[in-house]
Design a protein around this motif. Structure first.
Motif, PDB file in Angstrom:
ATOM      1  N   THR A 251       0.935  -1.209  -0.002  1.00 38.43           N
ATOM      2  CA  THR A 251       0.145   0.037  -0.023  1.00 38.43           C
ATOM      3  C   THR A 251       0.728   1.239  -0.119  1.00 38.43           C
ATOM      4  O   THR A 251       2.124   1.214   0.717  1.00 38.43           O
ATOM      5  CB  THR A 251      -1.030   0.264   0.988  1.00 38.43           C
ATOM      6  N   THR A 252       0.456   2.232  -0.684  1.00 37.63           N
ATOM      7  CA  THR A 252       1.236   3.587  -0.497  1.00 37.63           C
ATOM      8  C   THR A 252       0.599   4.757   0.561  1.00 37.63           C
ATOM      9  O   THR A 252       1.300   5.278   1.029  1.00 37.63           O
ATOM     10  CB  THR A 252       0.753   4.259  -1.916  1.00 37.63           C
ATOM     11  N   VAL A 253      -0.531   4.389   0.579  1.00 39.54           N
ATOM     12  CA  VAL A 253      -1.284   5.030   1.692  1.00 39.54           C
ATOM     13  C   VAL A 253      -1.860   4.053   2.780  1.00 39.54           C
ATOM     14  O   VAL A 253      -2.546   3.319   2.732  1.00 39.54           O
ATOM     15  CB  VAL A 253      -2.500   6.069   1.521  1.00 39.54           C
ATOM     16  N   SER A 254      -0.976   3.601   3.951  1.00 40.86           N
ATOM     17  CA  SER A 254      -1.084   2.616   4.892  1.00 40.86           C
ATOM     18  C   SER A 254      -1.794   3.087   6.038  1.00 40.86           C
ATOM     19  O   SER A 254      -1.428   3.711   6.965  1.00 40.86           O
ATOM     20  CB  SER A 254       0.262   1.999   4.911  1.00 40.86           C
ATOM     21  N   PRO A 255      -2.984   2.590   6.137  1.00 42.49           N
ATOM     22  CA  PRO A 255      -3.838   2.587   7.322  1.00 42.49           C
ATOM     23  C   PRO A 255      -3.463   1.969   8.648  1.00 42.49           C
ATOM     24  O   PRO A 255      -2.517   0.717   8.294  1.00 42.49           O
ATOM     25  CB  PRO A 255      -5.355   2.547   6.900  1.00 42.49           C
ATOM     26  N   LYS A 256      -3.702   2.067   9.911  1.00 41.32           N
ATOM     27  CA  LYS A 256      -3.281   1.371  10.823  1.00 41.32           C
ATOM     28  C   LYS A 256      -4.263   0.076  10.930  1.00 41.32           C
ATOM     29  O   LYS A 256      -5.573   0.315  10.343  1.00 41.32           O
ATOM     30  CB  LYS A 256      -3.478   2.068  12.321  1.00 41.32           C
ATOM     31  N   LYS A 257      -3.765  -0.918  11.494  1.00 44.40           N
ATOM     32  CA  LYS A 257      -4.725  -2.194  11.694  1.00 44.40           C
ATOM     33  C   LYS A 257      -6.039  -1.706  12.505  1.00 44.40           C
ATOM     34  O   LYS A 257      -5.799  -1.369  13.485  1.00 44.40           O
ATOM     35  CB  LYS A 257      -3.772  -3.301  12.154  1.00 44.40           C
ATOM     36  N   PRO A 258      -6.956  -2.046  11.885  1.00 45.90           N
ATOM     37  CA  PRO A 258      -8.351  -2.117  12.844  1.00 45.90           C
ATOM     38  C   PRO A 258      -8.117  -3.060  14.122  1.00 45.90           C
ATOM     39  O   PRO A 258      -7.969  -3.895  14.049  1.00 45.90           O
ATOM     40  CB  PRO A 258      -9.381  -2.300  11.979  1.00 45.90           C
ATOM     41  N   LYS A 259      -8.392  -2.265  15.068  1.00 48.43           N
ATOM     42  CA  LYS A 259      -8.271  -3.130  16.506  1.00 48.43           C
ATOM     43  C   LYS A 259      -9.062  -4.280  16.593  1.00 48.43           C
ATOM     44  O   LYS A 259      -8.871  -5.278  17.115  1.00 48.43           O
ATOM     45  CB  LYS A 259      -8.031  -2.121  17.598  1.00 48.43           C
ATOM     46  N   VAL A 260     -10.279  -4.018  15.917  1.00 50.65           N
ATOM     47  CA  VAL A 260     -11.351  -5.122  15.986  1.00 50.65           C
ATOM     48  C   VAL A 260     -11.099  -6.187  15.323  1.00 50.65           C
ATOM     49  O   VAL A 260     -11.571  -7.242  15.624  1.00 50.65           O
ATOM     50  CB  VAL A 260     -12.633  -4.184  15.517  1.00 50.65           C
ATOM     51  N   TYR A 261      -9.924  -6.121  14.355  1.00 50.72           N
ATOM     52  CA  TYR A 261      -9.721  -7.166  13.619  1.00 50.72           C
ATOM     53  C   TYR A 261      -8.397  -7.852  14.022  1.00 50.72           C
ATOM     54  O   TYR A 261      -7.595  -8.322  13.162  1.00 50.72           O
ATOM     55  CB  TYR A 261      -9.905  -6.945  12.219  1.00 50.72           C
ATOM     56  N   GLU A 262      -7.800  -7.676  15.082  1.00 48.88           N
ATOM     57  CA  GLU A 262      -6.447  -7.871  15.603  1.00 48.88           C
ATOM     58  C   GLU A 262      -6.105  -9.266  15.130  1.00 48.88           C
ATOM     59  O   GLU A 262      -4.993  -9.664  14.836  1.00 48.88           O
ATOM     60  CB  GLU A 262      -6.241  -7.477  16.894  1.00 48.88           C
ATOM     61  N   LYS A 263      -7.092 -10.374  15.648  1.00 46.48           N
ATOM     62  CA  LYS A 263      -6.649 -11.627  15.336  1.00 46.48           C
ATOM     63  C   LYS A 263      -6.332 -12.089  14.117  1.00 46.48           C
ATOM     64  O   LYS A 263      -5.421 -12.704  13.810  1.00 46.48           O
ATOM     65  CB  LYS A 263      -7.689 -12.470  16.067  1.00 46.48           C
ATOM     66  N   VAL A 264      -7.298 -11.576  13.159  1.00 43.69           N
ATOM     67  CA  VAL A 264      -7.373 -11.930  11.714  1.00 43.69           C
ATOM     68  C   VAL A 264      -6.005 -11.251  11.018  1.00 43.69           C
ATOM     69  O   VAL A 264      -5.758 -11.849   9.934  1.00 43.69           O
ATOM     70  CB  VAL A 264      -8.753 -11.627  10.918  1.00 43.69           C
ATOM     71  N   SER A 265      -5.717 -10.297  11.505  1.00 41.41           N
ATOM     72  CA  SER A 265      -4.669  -9.528  10.901  1.00 41.41           C
ATOM     73  C   SER A 265      -3.170  -9.737  11.431  1.00 41.41           C
ATOM     74  O   SER A 265      -2.362  -9.029  10.916  1.00 41.41           O
ATOM     75  CB  SER A 265      -4.859  -8.044  10.825  1.00 41.41           C
ATOM     76  N   ARG A 266      -3.036 -10.695  12.280  1.00 41.89           N
ATOM     77  CA  ARG A 266      -1.866 -10.974  13.133  1.00 41.89           C
ATOM     78  C   ARG A 266      -0.672 -11.130  12.061  1.00 41.89           C
ATOM     79  O   ARG A 266       0.300 -10.980  12.520  1.00 41.89           O
ATOM     80  CB  ARG A 266      -1.999 -12.177  14.032  1.00 41.89           C
ATOM     81  N   ASP A 267      -1.221 -12.020  10.933  1.00 40.83           N
ATOM     82  CA  ASP A 267       0.006 -12.389  10.027  1.00 40.83           C
ATOM     83  C   ASP A 267       0.159 -11.495   8.694  1.00 40.83           C
ATOM     84  O   ASP A 267       0.920 -11.815   8.019  1.00 40.83           O
ATOM     85  CB  ASP A 267      -0.291 -14.006   9.555  1.00 40.83           C
ATOM     86  N   ALA A 268      -0.454 -10.396   8.826  1.00 38.30           N
ATOM     87  CA  ALA A 268      -0.453  -9.471   7.713  1.00 38.30           C
ATOM     88  C   ALA A 268       0.491  -8.332   7.995  1.00 38.30           C
ATOM     89  O   ALA A 268       0.611  -7.723   9.018  1.00 38.30           O
ATOM     90  CB  ALA A 268      -1.866  -9.005   7.472  1.00 38.30           C
ATOM     91  N   ASP A 269       1.164  -7.991   6.871  1.00 34.30           N
ATOM     92  CA  ASP A 269       2.085  -6.902   7.038  1.00 34.30           C
ATOM     93  C   ASP A 269       1.354  -5.698   6.946  1.00 34.30           C
ATOM     94  O   ASP A 269       0.211  -5.557   6.517  1.00 34.30           O
ATOM     95  CB  ASP A 269       3.256  -7.017   5.719  1.00 34.30           C
ATOM     96  N   ALA A 270       1.929  -4.707   7.837  1.00 33.78           N
ATOM     97  CA  ALA A 270       1.337  -3.190   7.872  1.00 33.78           C
ATOM     98  C   ALA A 270       1.053  -2.541   6.720  1.00 33.78           C
ATOM     99  O   ALA A 270       0.059  -1.860   6.519  1.00 33.78           O
ATOM    100  CB  ALA A 270       2.099  -2.568   9.040  1.00 33.78           C
ATOM    101  N   LYS A 271       1.820  -3.017   5.547  1.00 31.71           N
ATOM    102  CA  LYS A 271       1.474  -2.337   4.341  1.00 31.71           C
ATOM    103  C   LYS A 271       0.886  -3.176   3.366  1.00 31.71           C
ATOM    104  O   LYS A 271       0.907  -2.933   2.073  1.00 31.71           O
ATOM    105  CB  LYS A 271       3.003  -1.950   3.541  1.00 31.71           C
ATOM    106  N   SER A 272       0.314  -4.211   3.831  1.00 32.07           N
ATOM    107  CA  SER A 272      -0.242  -5.140   3.012  1.00 32.07           C
ATOM    108  C   SER A 272      -1.704  -4.841   2.424  1.00 32.07           C
ATOM    109  O   SER A 272      -2.430  -3.898   3.282  1.00 32.07           O
ATOM    110  CB  SER A 272      -0.320  -6.559   3.567  1.00 32.07           C
ATOM    111  N   MET A 273      -1.978  -5.539   1.438  1.00 29.19           N
ATOM    112  CA  MET A 273      -3.372  -5.038   0.845  1.00 29.19           C
ATOM    113  C   MET A 273      -4.617  -5.820   1.812  1.00 29.19           C
ATOM    114  O   MET A 273      -5.664  -5.169   1.859  1.00 29.19           O
ATOM    115  CB  MET A 273      -3.745  -5.729  -0.537  1.00 29.19           C
TER     116      MET A 273
END
Length: 323
Positions: A251-273
């Motif tokens: 991503t070029t504009v990288s949002p913060k990981k939504p806390k409500v989906y912390e579990k499902v985003s655990r293995d996702a890079d901060a700049k990932s789609m």
């Protein structure tokens, strides 16, 4: 001296793929040749280059033929199609929320056409009111055209079928009768974001009220994150609308990981789609639909572990992804 880049026929494209090490000689199936014949080759190479990089790094398991790259393109298309449905829902809700909260804070006509209605957040950017009036003038929506036509006839002038054929003064005068709910559907998502975030605060019952904060509340999105999250979704919308590659694209504009989906985003890079997709889901929570979107996307990407890797961990494993 500019390097010559000749047009390649389908057979020449196949030869190019072999010559550049994307595939082994003799591996191109008839189905693959047909696909290459109906797909822009430069677009296809965006997938093939990343696939070749992963292959050379020993990260490809199982089938490493060009057919698998083609399946990656098709899967990317399915993901984009699913995202588009939710992006459209977001746009509907955003336009509705803007109108609802604007009409609580300000009059429904006139004020949003003026420069002093907005805060200048970037001096180099075209003023919001200028872009807004231009997009209204370009509208072909019957009700909007009717407002302009009625104004011209009421002032004894012949209607010339287009607001852009009116003088600037007459056009602006006619716009004063146009309510925001009739104008908003003709605005681009980028303009919509600017109207929401750059509208000046108003004082109601001794309380300073911001349009963007009220809209953020509609979506249950944190005030601190709202503008960055919304801007990131505009980028996603443009990628999807223009059929851009999502796989292996940071991503070029990288949002913060939504806390409500912390579990499902655990293995996702901060700049990932994938994080960007979760951001979209977070905007759909208040009206429902976030869980359905996440489940649908997870089911799609789980069909190919390599595709899932590319949308969750695009960095480091393939530095060509952003090129």
């Amino acid at each position: 001296m500019t390097q010559e880049r000749p047009y390649l026929t389908p057979d020449q494209r196949a030869a190019y793929l072999v010559r550049r090490g994307y595939i082994e000689a003799g591996e191109l199936s008839d189905e693959a040749k047909a696909f290459l014949g109906r797909t822009n080759f430069h677009y296809f190479l965006g997938y093939a280059r990343n696939f070749r990089k992963l292959r050379r790094d020993g990260l490809i398991e199982g089938d490493d033929r060009i057919d698998r790259v083609i399946e990656m393109v098709k899967l990317d298309h399915e993901v984009s199609t699913r995202l588009f449905a939710s992006l459209r829902t977001l746009e509907w809700r955003l336009r509705s929320a803007l109108v609802d909260h604007h009409c609580v804070l300000s009059p429904p006509t006139g004020c949003f056409l003026k420069s002093d209605h907005f805060t200048v957040m970037a001096a180099e950017a075209a003023p919001v009111d200028v872009i807004l009036r231009d997009q209204i003038a370009r509208s072909r929506e019957p009700f909007v055209l009717g407002v302009f036509e009625a104004h011209e006839k009421a002032n004894g002038r012949r209607w010339l079928e287009s607001p852009r054929k009116m003088t600037e003064a007459n056009r602006l005068a006619a716009m004063q009768d146009l309510p925001i709910w009739a104008a908003v559907d003709g605005w681009t998502l980028g303009l919509l974001e600017r109207v929401v975030t750059e509208t000046k605060p108003v004082l109601i019952d001794k309380e300073q009220r911001w349009l963007w904060k009220d809209v953020a509340g509609t979506f249950s999105v944190s005030n601190q994150l709202f503008q960055t999250q919304l801007n990131s979704l505009i980028v996603l919308r443009n990628l999807v609308a223009h059929h851009s590659r999502l796989w292996m694209r940071p991503t070029t504009v990288s949002p913060k990981k939504p806390k409500v989906y912390e579990k499902v985003s655990r293995d996702a890079d901060a700049k990932s789609m994938y994080v960007l997709w979760l951001t979209l889901a977070s905007f759909l929570r208040a009206g429902g639909g976030d869980r359905e979107l996440i489940d649908d996307l997870d089911a799609l990407i789980s069909r190919d572990p390599l595709y899932e890797r590319g949308v969750k961990q695009p960095l480091g494993s393939a530095e060509l992804a952003a090129r």
